[in-house]
Design a protein around this motif. Structure first.
Motif, PDB file in Angstrom:
ATOM      1  N   LEU A 134       6.520  -1.189   7.288  1.00 30.69           N
ATOM      2  CA  LEU A 134       5.168  -1.143   6.464  1.00 30.69           C
ATOM      3  C   LEU A 134       4.608   0.125   7.279  1.00 30.69           C
ATOM      4  CD1 LEU A 134       2.889  -1.901   4.654  1.00 30.69           C
ATOM      5  CD2 LEU A 134       2.143  -3.463   6.245  1.00 30.69           C
ATOM      6  N   ASP A 135       3.968   1.023   6.462  1.00 33.71           N
ATOM      7  CA  ASP A 135       3.133   2.256   7.077  1.00 33.71           C
ATOM      8  C   ASP A 135       1.762   1.947   7.259  1.00 33.71           C
ATOM      9  OD1 ASP A 135       3.222   5.013   7.849  1.00 33.71           O
ATOM     10  OD2 ASP A 135       1.791   5.318   6.589  1.00 33.71           O
ATOM     11  N   ARG A 136       1.065   1.618   6.100  1.00 33.57           N
ATOM     12  CA  ARG A 136      -0.213   1.184   6.117  1.00 33.57           C
ATOM     13  C   ARG A 136      -0.728   0.592   4.943  1.00 33.57           C
ATOM     14  NH1 ARG A 136      -0.084   6.353   4.944  1.00 33.57           N
ATOM     15  NH2 ARG A 136      -1.357   7.001   2.930  1.00 33.57           N
ATOM     16  N   VAL A 137      -2.010  -0.261   5.051  1.00 35.03           N
ATOM     17  CA  VAL A 137      -2.404  -1.016   3.596  1.00 35.03           C
ATOM     18  C   VAL A 137      -3.728  -0.260   3.800  1.00 35.03           C
ATOM     19  CG1 VAL A 137      -3.016  -2.983   2.699  1.00 35.03           C
ATOM     20  CG2 VAL A 137      -0.979  -2.998   4.061  1.00 35.03           C
ATOM     21  N   GLU A 138      -4.298   0.315   2.397  1.00 34.57           N
ATOM     22  CA  GLU A 138      -5.511   0.745   2.155  1.00 34.57           C
ATOM     23  C   GLU A 138      -6.190  -0.250   1.093  1.00 34.57           C
ATOM     24  OE1 GLU A 138      -5.128   4.452   1.186  1.00 34.57           O
ATOM     25  OE2 GLU A 138      -4.223   5.351   2.920  1.00 34.57           O
ATOM     26  N   ILE A 139      -7.327  -0.598   1.429  1.00 32.79           N
ATOM     27  CA  ILE A 139      -8.078  -1.565   0.576  1.00 32.79           C
ATOM     28  C   ILE A 139      -9.452  -1.109   0.024  1.00 32.79           C
ATOM     29  CG2 ILE A 139      -9.224  -3.957   0.245  1.00 32.79           C
ATOM     30  CD1 ILE A 139      -7.106  -4.937   2.323  1.00 32.79           C
ATOM     31  N   PHE A 140      -9.583  -0.838  -1.150  1.00 39.03           N
ATOM     32  CA  PHE A 140     -10.582  -0.194  -1.689  1.00 39.03           C
ATOM     33  C   PHE A 140     -11.533  -1.288  -2.470  1.00 39.03           C
ATOM     34  CE2 PHE A 140     -12.913   1.562  -5.421  1.00 39.03           C
ATOM     35  CZ  PHE A 140     -13.714   2.697  -4.690  1.00 39.03           C
ATOM     36  N   ASP A 141     -12.703  -1.520  -1.888  1.00 32.00           N
ATOM     37  CA  ASP A 141     -13.730  -2.637  -2.357  1.00 32.00           C
ATOM     38  C   ASP A 141     -14.477  -2.052  -3.504  1.00 32.00           C
ATOM     39  OD1 ASP A 141     -15.825  -4.240  -2.746  1.00 32.00           O
ATOM     40  OD2 ASP A 141     -16.362  -4.643  -0.607  1.00 32.00           O
ATOM     41  N   THR A 142     -14.155  -2.490  -4.712  1.00 29.72           N
ATOM     42  CA  THR A 142     -14.741  -1.988  -5.932  1.00 29.72           C
ATOM     43  C   THR A 142     -16.285  -2.104  -5.790  1.00 29.72           C
ATOM     44  OG1 THR A 142     -14.242  -3.849  -6.822  1.00 29.72           O
ATOM     45  CG2 THR A 142     -12.730  -2.215  -7.200  1.00 29.72           C
ATOM     46  N   LYS A 143     -16.745  -3.194  -5.306  1.00 30.68           N
ATOM     47  CA  LYS A 143     -18.293  -3.417  -5.589  1.00 30.68           C
ATOM     48  C   LYS A 143     -18.969  -2.322  -4.701  1.00 30.68           C
ATOM     49  CE  LYS A 143     -21.353  -6.985  -4.447  1.00 30.68           C
ATOM     50  NZ  LYS A 143     -21.219  -7.879  -3.256  1.00 30.68           N
ATOM     51  N   ASP A 144     -18.631  -2.287  -3.281  1.00 27.15           N
ATOM     52  CA  ASP A 144     -19.332  -1.170  -2.564  1.00 27.15           C
ATOM     53  C   ASP A 144     -18.703  -0.066  -2.461  1.00 27.15           C
ATOM     54  OD1 ASP A 144     -20.673  -3.413  -1.574  1.00 27.15           O
ATOM     55  OD2 ASP A 144     -19.614  -3.534   0.534  1.00 27.15           O
ATOM     56  N   GLU A 145     -17.462   0.138  -3.189  1.00 22.90           N
ATOM     57  CA  GLU A 145     -16.868   1.563  -3.483  1.00 22.90           C
ATOM     58  C   GLU A 145     -16.602   2.045  -1.839  1.00 22.90           C
ATOM     59  OE1 GLU A 145     -18.815   3.940  -5.999  1.00 22.90           O
ATOM     60  OE2 GLU A 145     -18.203   2.752  -7.725  1.00 22.90           O
ATOM     61  N   THR A 146     -15.969   1.097  -0.998  1.00 22.02           N
ATOM     62  CA  THR A 146     -15.543   1.520   0.355  1.00 22.02           C
ATOM     63  C   THR A 146     -13.945   1.390   0.335  1.00 22.02           C
ATOM     64  OG1 THR A 146     -17.358   0.044   0.953  1.00 22.02           O
ATOM     65  CG2 THR A 146     -16.383   1.214   2.625  1.00 22.02           C
TER      66      THR A 146
END
Length: 2019
Positions: free
Chosen positions: A858-870
């Protein structure tokens, strides 16, 4: 002693000494009665110490009124003025005499009586009374004591031990029938008769019966109700004289009294037809004392052909309280007669019972199969009592009772119960369809309206196969959260593992708690359904839900004795109550069987220990399944509750019913963590089973909270309001009362949880309706798989996202934007919906390792918070694979700043993103988990093992233990597996869960322990288990929760992470497969431990390939901010191990701020045997340092600096000189490590020397080492590997030269490195010549001088509070010996500890008794230990325990002895008890009271700091045994062996250590002797210094010569040195001329060798050989032989000589006339007359004689003698006096008259802190045993004001002989004009003068009786020797032999006569044998030595083996007398 003082002595409540306390005895009743009569006559006799001053005043009045004593008032007073343990007044209390009445009641059991001697020990709050023999006065009585069913009364006079908490009662197992069944004991304090304590026993004291114990500890209670089985009730039941009045049914009776009830008892007697017409039937009921009887309940069960019964009356005879009660019944008990009742309540003596009828309505549910045919029982419980269990027999409205939808009414008659609180309802589970669904029960008083009835809702099954399987329920009158009000008691019952232990009978329990007790409850349905209950070795777990009974105090457990094999062996019971957070252990280890032991089938048990466990609370969870088609599910449903204070575990919702069917409402009671206010839940299922889809309508969660409840107010009219205005105000102020109320949280759902419906989710998060802050949110999860070979995976991937507001729970990643998920280099996007988490904290990601290629990079995980747009970045860059990296399948990732992610991408396009493993590591905790499989048959498992770690903040989730670091085949018998687990921020580890999935061929697993090491937290925790995880063993559980054992917790300095990058060069054959290791060095030589970078062979093959860059993140010791150098190397193993290293980069995080620092260490060289210089280890220094810092604007700053002050590489020349002695050379490989103040070189092999054959005898080899500058080299470590044939090596010296600075460091060695010689070590440390620092092996724990300022700071010192002094508690040595029992499994490998506890609970820390060279306490062994602990003052208790927490670690302690030489005492505890979880009382630690111990007075010792200086001469060092004897003014020390401890007594060395030496100072001289053993037997002794740490006096002894047979001028192994104190020599040298005159008797001469020792003031001369005489033929008849001994240290005045011969030659017999000794310096001559044979065949057969000096004329005491008296007044403000004092001396020969010590202002007498001297003449009094001190006004007038004088110490010296008597007082003496008021003090210390000793040396015959033990092999064939030590010296070593006798045989008693000079008081004996003969081992029972002159016998009890092969292997023992 006159009677006058006797009164005053006792009247003043003075402290008594130990000797006086010993004359306690059990005074018989008769004597006591006589005393009572005397008291009545008001004799003016003196009373005992219990008299109070008021009594005395009363006596003085002419008419003394007899005052009525109000005991209640006294008791009240005592309670008011009660002092705790802390108050030291208790000592005074303790010493008052008291009379206690002890009543024993022997049971009414066959063979209950005993002939043995019975002893009792009372344990009170103030202390412990000595053991007292309960003797009956047989002459005055017709019978002996302790007969069956008899009560015996004894009176004991002893100290006031206060309220008696417990007693110990025992017998000595003697007599014909020693077994004794003791029912109970009652102890009354005769001074306060209201203090009557009851002690229940109800058990055998017998080796044969019960549990085989003859000692019992009984706990006391003031409440006689706590005595179970204490009373007998005889119930006579009269049947009426009427037709058909008899019955065949079973009749039951329950008797109620003021203290409780007997419980329902079946009235039956063997073989008799009871309850026939006009009959009277008698039954005996045993029960606790119920007090006054109130009522009975009587009835029958309506069985049999003619069940109807007419009862006339019941008469109950209360045997214990001698009362008879009549209960008129006069009624029919018949369904078809009268009122149809078959059970009635009858009040005592009432013609018309005052009973209330209760109408009970029982509503059966309207569900299919809800009715029952079983017998239903009901108990209505009110505030004033309960009805008892009533059979619901006659329904008023239905013939067929309890059918579906019925509401059956019953009438119950009972005495009024008050407000009704609960009902308990159940059925007996008999019949086919016995399951029953109960809706509710309603109860009201008959005649009251229906509206007033109290409703008890149930709405549950009472069915073994539905709901929770219970068939008895307790109901409370509440609709809401009914299940929250009960407490779950979980009971684990372990059946023993012995033959036939199992039972088929029904088991019941009854719990007794602080708030009440439960009924007897049958245990019918177990939680861990093992099918057949109570099988051998099995543990069954039951849950009882009942009202809160508070803390459990005891438990009644038994069985109904039904079934074929009813007998049952109960091992133990464990009860845990999560709601209270408590767990109780109840050990039993006994039969409950009619035919075994005492025949009991029920028993009461008390808890042996109560532990705190995690506290949980009750939740009631209601789940409503929707009413739509196919809404139900068969899958397993899980729930997790989140609150403001945390979250619960994942909870499985299940019961025995078919759950979650369409349209149903299910209620579950769950015990889980208190999470505060609930804001969300997660609920879902696992999708298993057919038709898993589930439509969930809603969930309700209820819990109890404390809230203020306002009382309901009634409406009032206005007038009233005005009147009550004030009241109203008050009411408003009080907001109501605090009550537990139900708080409900509602979670509407209304959706499918199904794969094929809606969004396909089978897990949903629901938000609480009333919680506004939460919104739903969806997260986009981007998972990037790495771009390397085999990076992708087909396994199932699970993720859990954590934020500030909780977590999402574990979700499977299902729907991606790619069909084939997680392929190499691919980015997969998933959406996760749940409650908003706030800012994200971490991410846990794992896969299930299913499918063929599961490994995943596993290289990385990116998580996008749709509410805060972060966007959050979680870098991983690691494998999740069993056979890659560290083998973990689960990773916890933390978010990092965007700047770090992009930092390398800017520079070069193809570069990968930054490696952020270090940041991840710093934020996570790495746990190394070691799992030990037990060593039992079939202990291993093939199942898949998993674990969960629970911290205070969070848990790790499920972790599958797949990749063990050390074994391919995991979890096999006896193996330890190691796993790595990483977790982020879970807080402090509090418990772990470990279990398996029960898969594979043999899944059963015996887990011994789990150990978890967290270097970053600096703690190592041990979780003991010691149990099976097996469906078919123990309790059938396959997972367990384990808690850390505090005693095995190890704390250390936390480690920090380092990122180490290794660059292998890109040249041919640069790579290696060998084991590469690294060590980091900081400043000042601080270094990390050696760390291997690869864990196993697989990793070694993977890394360090040509041109590779390998990164490792390791946790190592924190070496500071600067890395000065590193050492890197490999072990040269594997194929082509040579390695070309380019450079090493080490990165570590900055301490402050965000960022890191990288140090670059260039190498660019080979580490290979075949290249360059052949070195495989290199030291590297940094060239550049790169710092990366995150600046405020979010960019990354990089600063590069060159290192200009790096340490240089130095070349060291090492020159090794091998000694020039036989066999000195070696062929082994030699390794050396150099240590400097700036670091060390690491271990280097000395390989290339200019000599081809290295290390040969006498040769010098030179080697060159390259290393980074070490600074000053101060020590070396040198070793060899013991290889080749002649490995032994004698190393002479090593010289180290730093070629760069030309400094030379010389190391003198002169030692063997050999497995055969010296101490058999091949690894040694040497210090540079002249080294002054502390050595590693220096062991001198006690250095601090107690108090240097003898007078300077006294005033300030007193002002300081006690606490300061306590903190400073000085260290003293404690010596322990531990004897382990001889049972086969008595030993333990656990670590054992001792804690010594003194007054005011002052205690030492844990003193660990660590075994040297052994790994366990073996059965029958005797082990010795010395520990240094703080001085706790007078020892009160000793705690002994071990750290073993598993059932396996059991230990049987036979005996513990604690010796404290500085206090001159030894305590011997005869424990004979198990310290084990599953033996005895289940404790692994116990407190031993010193008053139970045997106290032995030993020699008082003082701690000295000893410094030994060995000369700086070649071969000066030694490994021989060195013995030291010290001579002082007050005696001679024992001969002490000076411990060698690896490197003491070496050339030019100064060794300092502690020794305990007898208190004989001031010192005079010292004798040092060596025994010439060892490989280097010669020693050059320079000097020895003794520093007395108590007085701070230093004595120096100088020798400066060899002790050797082959070196030096003297060629001697013994030397004597005079003490030099303050530059003054204590003893002069002299010449002794000895003349020996042989008698003029036939055959007087001898050919034997003769020796002698002369004794005098300064000790003795040592053994003198009478060899060089003026006559060639010595010791001929009538001849005088003269011997001269030059340069002997003078002995001063002489007292005796000891002379003996070796019985050799043809005619050894010798008749000696006398010996003359002439001291040439003083010119004095001493004559020692003998006139006796020294011959085996003449006289008394002795060949050793002691002769007293004839010059010492006796001092004539016809005239008077003078006494000097020194009186020291205490140094406190209130100590001094201006009045006179007086003293009386009491001696053994008489009593002096009163001496007045007059006050004088001029001489400042009796002033604070002063010592005043007085001199008096008197007749000679003998030895002074006590003094009386008084304090009188100087003018003789009456005392006006209260005043006192505080005396610290009085010293009396008899002037003629110089004997000193010291009296410690420390007490205030009140001023009194009366002569009969004074204080008496015993002599504390007696110092006998030399003159006095010499005078008492007269010949005395001693009779020694030696008794050999009576055990197999106890006798010996060896020669036995004895040395007796007395206050006047020792006897010399004497052989115990008799002609033609076989001595010392088993059980034999041998007598010997020894003629000695008077020894004075016998202090100790030393017994030994020479281990000769066929069976030399000897068990010595005891020795009794009688001085025939005065008839005094001293007994020396041994009871130990003198055997090389038994216990401690010693054949020499020192035994102290038993006084």
């Amino acid at each position: 002693m006159g009677s006058k003082e006797k009164k005053s002595k006792d009247g003043k409540k003075k402290k008594k000494s130990a000797e006086e306390e010993e004359d306690e005895d059990a005074v018989q009743e008769e004597e006591e009665e006589e005393e009572d009569k005397k008291k009545k006559k008001k004799d003016k006799k003196k009373k005992k110490g219990s008299d109070s001053d008021e009594d005395k005043k009363a006596k003085k009045g002419k008419k003394s009124k007899v005052k009525q004593v109000d005991y209640a008032e006294i008791y009240q007073e005592e309670l008011m003025n009660y002092h705790t343990e802390e108050s030291d007044d208790q000592d005074d209390e303790f010493n008052k005499k008291k009379v206690y009445e002890v009543v024993t009641v022997t049971g009414d059991v066959k063979g209950a009586g005993t002939d043995a001697n019975v002893f009792v020990t009372l344990y009170g709050e103030f202390g412990v009374a000595p053991k007292v023999h309960l003797a009956s006065n047989t002459e005055k009585r017709s019978r002996t004591a302790f007969e069956k069913n008899k009560t015996d009364v004894f009176r004991i006079r002893t100290h006031n031990v206060g309220p008696i908490k417990k007693i110990r009662i025992e017998h000595d197992n003697t007599g014909m029938s020693a077994s004794w069944f003791l029912d109970r004991v009652i102890v009354t304090d005769m001074n306060r008769p209201h203090l009557r304590f009851f002690y229940a026993c109800n058990n055998w004291l017998s080796r044969e019966e019960g549990d085989g114990l003859t000692v019992r500890y009984l706990l006391g209670s003031l409440n006689p109700m706590d005595i179970p089985k204490q009373n007998k009730y005889i119930a006579s039941v009269f049947t009426m004289d009427a037709k058909g009045s008899g019955t065949d049914a079973d009749v039951y009776l329950n008797i109620f009294g003021e203290f409780g009830d007997t419980g329902e008892r079946k009235l039956a007697s063997d073989g008799k037809d009871n309850f026939e017409r006009a009959n009277e039937d008698k039954f005996t009921i045993e029960a606790p004392n119920l007090g006054r009887l109130k009522k009975i309940t009587i009835g029958h069960n309506n069985r049999g052909s003619s069940a109807g019964w007419a009862c006339d009356k019941v008469v109950v005879d209360d045997m214990g309280n001698k009362e008879v009660y009549e209960f008129p019944v006069d009624a029919w008990f018949d369904i078809s007669e009268g009122d149809g009742k078959i059970q009635r309540d009858v009040l005592v003596g009432a013609t018309q019972p005052m009973v209330i009828k209760y109408r009970v309505t029982i509503c059966t549910g309207n569900i299919s199969g809800s009715g029952t045919d079983a017998s239903v029982y009901l108990n209505v419980i009110g505030e004033l009592g309960d009805t008892g269990e009533r059979l619901m027999f006659m329904s008023k409205n239905n013939v067929n009772k309890f059918e579906k939808g019925n509401a059956d009414e019953f009438l119950i008659e009972a005495v009024t119960l008050g407000p009704i609180k609960r009902v308990r309802i159940g059925h007996d589970g008999r019949g086919g369809g016995c399951g029953w669904f109960l809706d509710k029960v309603m109860v009201r008083e008959e005649g009251q309206p229906e509206a007033s009835s109290i409703e008890f809702p149930c709405y549950r099954w009472l069915d073994r196969n539905e709901d929770d399987g219970q068939i008895v329920r307790e109901l409370v009158p509440t609709d809401d959260g009914q299940r929250l009000f009960t407490v779950g008691y979980h009971i684990a019952i372990k059946t023993g593992s012995i033959n036939g232990a199992s039972s088929d009978s029904k088991v019941f329990v009854k719990l007794y708690g602080e708030k009440g007790d439960t009924n007897k409850m049958l245990l019918v349905v177990s939680d861990n359904d093992l099918g057949n209950y109570f099988e051998t070795g099995q543990t069954d777990i039951f849950t009882i839900e009942t009202f809160d009974i508070g803390k459990v105090s005891r438990l009644l457990i038994g069985h109904t004795n039904e079934g074929l094999r009813a007998g049952w062996f109960l091992d133990s019971v464990q009860i845990w109550v999560p709601v209270h957070g408590l767990q109780y252990m109840f050990p039993s280890h006994r039969w409950l069987c009619k035919d075994e032991a005492d025949g009991k089938v029920e028993v009461e048990i008390y808890p042996s220990e109560t532990l705190e466990i995690e506290k949980l609370i009750n939740y009631e969870v209601t789940v409503v399944t929707g009413d739509v088609w196919a809404a139900g599910t068969n899958a397993n449903v899980f729930l997790q509750i989140y609150g403001e204070e945390g979250k619960t575990e994942l909870l499985r919702l299940k019961s025995r019913s078919n759950n979650f069917e369409r349209g149903t409402t299910e209620i579950f009671r769950i015990e889980a963590l208190d999470v505060g206010r609930v804001y969300k839940i997660r609920i879902g299922h696992d999708g298993s089973g057919i038709g898993a889809g589930w439509f969930l309508d809603k969930v309700d969660v209820k819990r109890l909270v404390m809230a203020m409840v306002k009382p309901e107010k009634k409406e009032e009219d206005k007038k009233e309001k005005k009147k009550k205005k004030k009241k109203k105000e008050e009411e408003e102020e009080s907001p109501g009362e605090l009550k537990e109320v139900v708080r409900s949280f509602s979670f509407p759902c209304g959706r499918w949880l199904a794969r094929g419906e809606e969004d396909g989710e089978i897990l949903v998060e629901l938000c609480a309706e009333d919680y506004e802050d939460l919104e739903e949110n969806s997260y986009e999860v981007h998972v990037v798989t790495g771009n390397m070979m085999g990076a992708g995976t087909d396994a199932g991937v699970y993720v859990n996202i954590y934020g500030e507001m909780g977590d999402t729970g574990e979700r499977k990643l299902r729907k991606s934007n790619h069909l084939n998920k997680f392929e190499r280099g691919q980015e997969d996007i998933f959406t996760i919906t749940g409650m908003d988490l706030g800012q994200l904290k971490k991410l846990r990601i794992r896969h299930d390792n299913k499918q063929a290629n599961a490994a995943w990079y596993l290289d990385r995980v990116e998580i996008f918070d749709t509410k805060d747009e972060t966007m959050y970045f979680f870098p991983c860059q690691r494998w999740l694979a069993v056979d890659e990296d560290d083998g973990q399948l689960c990773r916890e990732l933390v978010p990092v700043d965007e700047a770090f992610m992009k930092m390398e991408g800017d520079e070069e396009d193809e570069s990968s993103p930054a490696q952020l493993g270090l940041e991840q590591k710093a934020m996570s905790t790495t746990f190394t988990m070691r799992v030990k499989t037990g060593e039992k048959k079939n202990a291993g498992t093939d199942a898949n093992v998993y674990t969960i770690l629970y911290g205070t903040k969070d848990d790790t989730g499920i972790i599958n233990l797949k990749s063990s670091k050390n074994h391919k085949n995991k979890f096999e018998l006896g193996m330890i597996e190691e796993f790595t687990i990483e977790a982020v921020d879970i807080g402090k580890l509090k418990r772990i869960r470990i279990g398996h999935d029960n898969a594979g061929g043999s899944p059963g697993w015996f887990l011994d322990w789990v150990e978890i090491d967290a270097p970053s937290l600096g703690q190592l925790l041990r979780f003991p288990c010691g149990r099976w995880l097996d469906k078919g063993e123990d309790d059938g559980a396959i997972d367990r929760d384990l808690y850390p054992n505090e005693l095995q917790t190890h704390l250390y300095t936390p480690f920090v992470p380092y990122e180490i990058k290794i660059f292998t060069s890109d040249i041919f054959a640069a790579g290696t497969d060998s084991d590469v290791f690294i060590i980091l060095y900081g400043q000042n030589g601080v270094c990390s431990s050696q760390k291997s970078l690869c864990v196993n062979k697989r990793e070694r093959k993977m890394y360090f390939e040509r041109g590779a860059e390998d990164m490792f993140i390791v946790e190592l010791e924190d070496i500071g901010d600067i890395i000065e150098k590193i050492r890197i190397g490999h072990d040269n193993r594997g194929v082509n191990p040579g390695w070309h290293l380019d450079r090493v980069e080490i990165r570590r995080l900055l301490r402050k701020g965000k960022g890191s620092e990288t140090a670059i260490f260039p190498c660019e060289g080979w580490l290979a045997r075949s290249e360059e210089d052949g070195e495989t280890i290199r030291e590297l220094v940094p060239s550049d340092i790169i710092v990366q810092k995150l600046s405020r604007d979010g960019t990354l700053k990089v600063i590069e600096t060159e290192v200009d002050d790096a340490l240089e590489i130095h070349t060291y020349t090492v020159t090794v000189n091998t000694g020039d002695v036989y066999g000195a050379g070696t062929d082994a490989n030699v390794f050396i490590t150099l240590y400097g103040d700036m670091g060390d070189t690491g271990e280097r092999k000395l390989s290339k020397s200019e000599n081809s054959n290295k290390f040969e005898r006498g040769s010098v080899d030179t080697f060159t080492l390259e290393a980074v500058d070490l600074g000053q080299v101060f020590k070396i470590r040198i070793r060899h590997d013991n290889s080749m044939l002649s490995a032994d090596w004698y190393l002479d010296q090593v010289e180290v030269m730093d070629q760069d600075t030309e400094e030379v460091f010389l190391f003198l060695c002169e030692r063997w490195l050999s497995r055969k010689r010296e101490d058999k070590r091949i690894d040694r440390v040497f210090y540079v010549k002249g080294y002054e620092g502390e050595r590693e092996t220096a062991f001198c724990p006690i250095k601090k001088v107690a108090n240097l300022d003898s007078n300077m700071n006294k005033k300030n010192k007193k002002r300081h509070s006690n606490e300061d002094e306590e903190e400073e508690g000085s260290l003293i040595p404690y010596h322990f010996s531990v004897k382990t029992g001889s049972d086969r499994d008595a030993g333990t490998s656990s670590r054992v500890y001792v804690v010594i506890i003194g007054k005011k609970n002052k205690r030492t820390e844990l003193l660990w008794l660590d075994l040297d060279g052994k790994n366990a306490f073996l059965p029958g062994s005797l082990d010795y230990f010395t520990c240094y602990g703080s001085d706790v003052g007078d020892i009160k208790t000793v705690k002994l325990g071990h750290d073993g927490a598993t059932p396996e670690s059991c230990w049987l302690v036979d005996e513990l002895s604690v010796e404290v030489p500085t206090k001159a005492v030894r305590y011997v505890f005869h424990c004979k008890c198990w310290l084990a979880k599953d033996r005895g009382d289940g404790l692994t630690a116990r407190f031993l009271n010193v008053q139970d111990a045997e106290m032995v007075n030993i020699l008082q010792k003082v701690i000295y700091e000893v410094t030994v200086i060995t000369g700086d001469v070649q071969h000066a060092g030694t490994d021989t045994q060195i013995y030291m004897t010290v001579f002082g003014v007050y005696g001679t020390s024992e001969e002490m062996l000076l411990p060698k401890l690896e490197d003491r007594f070496e050339r030019g060395q100064k060794d300092t250590f502690n020794l305990e030496i007898e208190d004989i100072a001031p010192l005079r001289k010292m004798r040092v002797r060596i025994d010439g053993s060892g490989s280097r037997p010669d020693w050059f002794l320079d000097k020895i210094e003794l520093h007395n740490l108590q007085t701070d006096e230093v004595a120096l002894f100088t020798y400066e010569e060899w002790l050797s047979r082959s070196y030096g001028p003297k060629r001697t192994l013994v030397c004597e040195m005079s003490a030099v104190i303050d530059d003054e020599e204590m003893v002069e040298l002299t010449i002794y001329t000895i003349s020996v005159k042989t008698s003029d008797v036939s055959g007087a001469g001898t050919d034997a060798n003769v020796w002698m020792i002369i004794f005098g003031e300064n000790g003795d001369t040592g053994t003198l050989v009478l060899k060089e005489s003026n006559n060639t033929n010595k010791f001929e008849r009538k001849q005088t032989d003269t011997f001269r001994f030059l340069d002997i240290l003078s002995l001063g005045e002489l007292s005796k000589v000891r002379i003996w011969h070796d019985n050799s030659g043809l005619a050894p017999g010798w008749h000696l006339e006398y010996v003359d000794v002439h001291d040439d310096i003083t010119g004095k001559k001493y004559r020692f007359q003998c006139d006796r044979w020294l011959a085996k065949k003449e006289d008394d057969g002795q060949i050793m004689r002691e002769l007293a000096c004839g010059n010492n004329d006796g001092v004539d005491f016809d005239e008077k003698t003078k006494y000097e008296i020194l009186v020291k007044t205490a140094d406190t403000d209130d100590a001094e006096t201006k009045e006179n004092a007086w003293i009386v001396l009491e001696g053994k020969k008489g009593r002096s008259k009163e001496f007045v010590m007059e006050y004088s202002a001029k001489k400042k007498r009796f002033s604070r802190g002063s010592t005043d001297r007085f001199e008096f003449s008197s007749k000679e009094l003998g030895d002074i045993v006590s003094i009386c001190l008084g304090h009188i006004p100087k003018d003789g007038k009456k005392v006006k004001v209260e005043a006192s004088w505080i005396v610290e110490e009085v010293v009396v010296t008899e002037m003629e002989l110089g004997n000193k008597y010291i009296f410690r007082c420390d007490v205030a003496i009140p001023l009194s004009s009366k002569r009969d008021e004074f204080q008496t003090f015993e002599c504390k210390k007696f110092i006998e003068s030399f003159t006095s000793k010499a005078q008492s040396l007269v010949p005395v015959k001693y009779e020694a009786i030696v008794i050999t033990g009576d055990e197999k092999g106890a006798g010996t064939d060896a020669n036995v020797f004895i040395t007796i030590f007395g206050s006047n010296g020792d006897s010399g070593r004497r052989q115990l032999c008799q002609k033609f006798r076989n001595l010392f045989e088993r059980g034999q008693t041998n007598r010997f006569i020894l003629q000695l000079l008077d020894m004075g008081d016998l202090l100790r004996v030393c017994v030994e044998h020479d281990n000769s003969g066929l069976s030399p081992g000897w068990l010595l029972s005891r020795i009794e030595i009688t001085n025939t002159a005065n008839g005094v016998t001293t007994i020396f009890i041994c009871g130990k083996w003198l055997d090389k092969n038994k216990a401690d292997g010693r054949i020499k023992r020192v035994i102290y007398p038993k006084y």
